[in-house]
Design an enzyme around this catalytic site. Structure first.
Site, PDB file in Angstrom:
ATOM      1  N   CYS A  28     -14.036   5.103   8.266  1.00 37.83           N
ATOM      2  CA  CYS A  28     -15.447   4.726   8.298  1.00 37.83           C
ATOM      3  C   CYS A  28     -15.565   3.263   7.907  1.00 37.83           C
ATOM      4  CB  CYS A  28     -16.240   5.609   7.340  1.00 37.83           C
ATOM      5  SG  CYS A  28     -18.007   5.241   7.260  1.00 37.83           S
ATOM      6  N   ASP A  68       0.801  -1.227   0.000  1.00 41.96           N
ATOM      7  CA  ASP A  68       0.000   0.000   0.000  1.00 41.96           C
ATOM      8  C   ASP A  68       0.835   1.279   0.000  1.00 41.96           C
ATOM      9  OD1 ASP A  68      -2.485   1.292  -0.050  1.00 41.96           O
ATOM     10  OD2 ASP A  68      -2.498   1.557   2.121  1.00 41.96           O
TER      11      ASP A  68
END
Length: 390
Positions: A246, A139
């Site tokens: 979230c 990532d």
């Protein structure tokens, strides 16, 4: 006597066994040319501006579109998944309006640190046994992990664009090993979402303009983590008490019935971060912020941006008792924090109280954005929480 190299099939089996021992929950292999439409898909997403302020997405588009542009010698890509599945419903935290909801992935150790070390160890095994070159990615490089993981058969990208697995749900960290070794590829996974749209309907800020398309500019994870300035006012109410990331679209997915709790203890969510009082978080200075979130991904966001998020949650709480902590932040050194303190007070205070504060504070405020927060509040409006009984 020179050791005999294992067959590609035996090499792959050994890698799978070693990956499991290192804490990975899934391993599959694909070719660098397995997603030929990756370039056009990425170009269309960037053309629509869905990357927001993440300029590096466009800067590295050519390398993202084709792994061979990143490393021409790559012949096989080993994709790995490690579960960070929670042991309770993450949406419970969203219902506690005076406490902070922090994304599950950020409650454990920084996954970059955890996974990269394991990837390097596994890549070392591969390099030694196959006499091949290797590169590892977690990532932090221009690698499109999710499409490559789908091509390798680890899962498929759901309508919320997150990788889904029939065996592990959608709580997976991904890592990749690029190698010059020729390893037998796995069959790609097909889409199993069907007509379900729970993830799309669950988004508090309508961040999906269409299934399988994420507009980062409206995504709470982007807004609370990547976005550096004031969060657009029309999106603040939808953030609720989500102060970092979230989980809503992930948490409602029916495929989570197959998810397993994280095996890797360093990725298990810390209980002390699951539901922290907003009042305590709003009072964090830089040293206290660094101490509380040491070793987690949250630390990389920085204190000012985090407290900005906390003050938005304060304003959304509807709890007038929290007005005091917002008032304290009007003297904060960070304009970003001061601006969100103004917004929170506009939501929580009676009109007369907010008007008095504005009269007392506005002339001394020199920051343009903070002055705009003060001046964008009409004195006669029924903002949420300001004229309601609590």
């Amino acid at each position: 006597m020179k050791a005999e190299r294992p067959s590609p099939e035996r090499l792959k089996q050994h890698l799978s066994e070693r990956a499991r021992a290192l804490g990975f929950d899934a391993l599959a292999v694909t070719r660098p040319d397995a997603v030929p439409d990756l370039g056009p898909r990425l170009a269309a997403w960037l053309e629509a501006g869905h990357q927001g302020t993440m300029g590096w997405m466009a800067d590295t588009a050519a390398r993202r579109a084709d792994p061979r542009a990143l490393w021409p010698q790559v012949r096989s890509i080993v994709m790995l998944g490690m579960s960070y599945g929670p042991d309770e419903d993450p949406l419970q935290a969203v219902r506690r309006r005076t406490r902070a909801a922090i994304s599950v992935y950020a409650q454990g150790r920084d996954y970059h640190d955890v996974i990269k070390g394991r990837l390097k160890e596994l890549a070392g095994v591969l390099a030694s046994r196959a006499a091949a070159e290797v590169k590892v990615f977690v990532d932090t490089a221009p690698v499109m992990e999710k499409p490559l993981a789908q091509a390798a058969g680890l899962g498929w990208q759901g309508k919320h664009t997150v990788l889904l697995s029939r065996e592990l749900g959608n709580w997976l960290f991904l890592g990749a090993i690029f190698t010059t070794a020729d390893i037998p590829p796995d069959a790609p996974e097909r889409d199993h979402c069907g007509s379900c749209r729970r993830c799309l309907d669950a988004c508090p800020t309508d961040a999906f303009p269409a299934p399988y398309v994420l507009d980062s500019r409206r995504c709470i994870s982007y807004l609370t983590i990547e976005h550096a300035g004031p969060i657009p006012e029309d999106l603040r109410a939808g953030i609720g008490n989500r102060v970092y990331g979230c989980d809503d679209c992930l948490a409602v997915c029916p495929w989570n019935k197959f998810a397993q709790a994280a095996r890797e203890q360093k990725l298990v969510a810390r209980r002390d971060l699951a539901s922290l009082p907003l009042a305590d978080l709003a009072r964090l200075d830089d040293a206290a912020f660094r101490a509380l979130f040491a070793g987690t991904p949250i630390k990389r966001t920085g204190r000012d941006r985090f407290v900005r998020n906390v003050l938005i949650a304060v304003g959304n709480s509807g709890e007038r008792a929290l007005a005091d902590v917002a008032r304290e932040r009007l003297d904060d050194a960070s304009p970003l924090v001061r601006g969100m303190a103004v917004w929170a007070l506009a939501r929580l205070l009676p009109e007369a109280g907010f008007a008095a504060l504005r009269t007392a504070r506005l002339d001394a405020e020199t920051d343009t954005d903070v002055r705009a927060e003060w001046c964008s509040r009409p004195l006669a409006f029924g903002g949420a929480g300001r004229d309601a009984d609590h």
